[in-house]
Scaffold this motif. Structure first.
Motif, short mmCIF file in Angstrom:
data_model
loop_
_atom_site.label_atom_id
_atom_site.label_comp_id
_atom_site.label_asym_id
_atom_site.label_seq_id
_atom_site.Cartn_x
_atom_site.Cartn_y
_atom_site.Cartn_z
N ASN A 97 0.82 -1.22 0.00
CA ASN A 97 0.00 0.00 0.00
C ASN A 97 0.85 1.27 0.00
N ASN A 201 0.76 0.73 7.07
CA ASN A 201 -0.51 0.04 7.34
C ASN A 201 -0.90 0.16 8.81
N ASN A 204 -2.03 3.90 9.58
CA ASN A 204 -3.05 4.42 8.70
C ASN A 204 -4.42 4.43 9.40
#
Ligand code: MN3
Length: 211
Positions: A97, A201, A204
């Motif tokens: 990501n 991650n 986030n």
């Protein structure tokens, strides 16, 4: 429980030729060890004993300069060793990501690197440059003086750091002398994107879903 100097997750010479073994020995064994010991001395017998480093940093304006400088030094170097690896470099993979977030927020990896290098190059004197996640789940680049970081309540721009480079001269002077820009270029050769992606991650808060 006092703060502990973490072991390096690789050998001192593992990041050669990008970061030389002697620099790693002194940086981890002397500088980081010093921050750790001085942080423990600064909090011993106070109500900060037993608190997490993140809790301490979030309220650091209330504490002594010793807590600020050594608490920052303790945390910053823990992150720094983690985000580098002898298997680092290159680009985030398509599954990460962080690569998608970098494209979204900076327009691409090359644009990100240029902006990060600029922040690290233009930090006057000693300090750090950071890639961070803000409370809206956007990435941003910032830099901080001395051992400050974006987790501190005193930071100009606050967020969760997921990548950081130490631009104190002790981080590069033995090998690069005054060539901070060459050191920053070499740092990109050892950045472990899988670690940065995991930190992204975890940080986030909006749960961006790129799938
Ligand atoms: Mn350092």
């Amino acid at each position: 429980m006092a703060f502990q100097l973490p072991d390096l997750p690789y050998a001192h010479d593992a990041l050669e030729p990008n970061i030389d073994a002697r620099t790693m020995e002194v940086h981890h064994g002397k500088h980081h060890n010093g921050y750790t010991n001085k942080l423990n001395a600064a909090i011993e017998g106070t109500d900060l004993e037993g608190k997490s480093i993140k809790d301490i940093l979030a309220n650091v304006s209330k504490y002594s300069a010793g807590v600020r400088n050594n608490g920052g030094g303790y945390f910053n170097h823990c992150l720094f060793w983690e985000v580098m690896s002898p298997n680092g470099g290159g680009s985030p993979t398509a599954q990460m990501n962080i690569g998608k977030a970098i494209d979204r927020d900076f327009g691409g990896l090359d644009e990100f690197k240029a902006a990060f290098k600029k922040a690290a190059t233009t930090r006057f004197g000693s300090g750090w440059a950071w890639l961070c996640v803000d409370s809206d789940d956007k990435l941003f680049i910032t830099s901080t003086p001395n051992q400050d970081n974006p987790l501190m309540d005193v930071a100009e721009k606050k967020g969760t750091p997921i990548l950081g480079i130490d631009v104190w001269e002790h981080a590069y002077y033995l090998n690069y002398q005054n060539r901070r820009g060459d050191y920053i270029d070499a740092f990109f050769n050892v950045v472990d994107w899988s670690v940065v992606s995991k930190k992204y991650n975890d940080a986030n808060p909006g749960g961006s879903d790129f799938s």
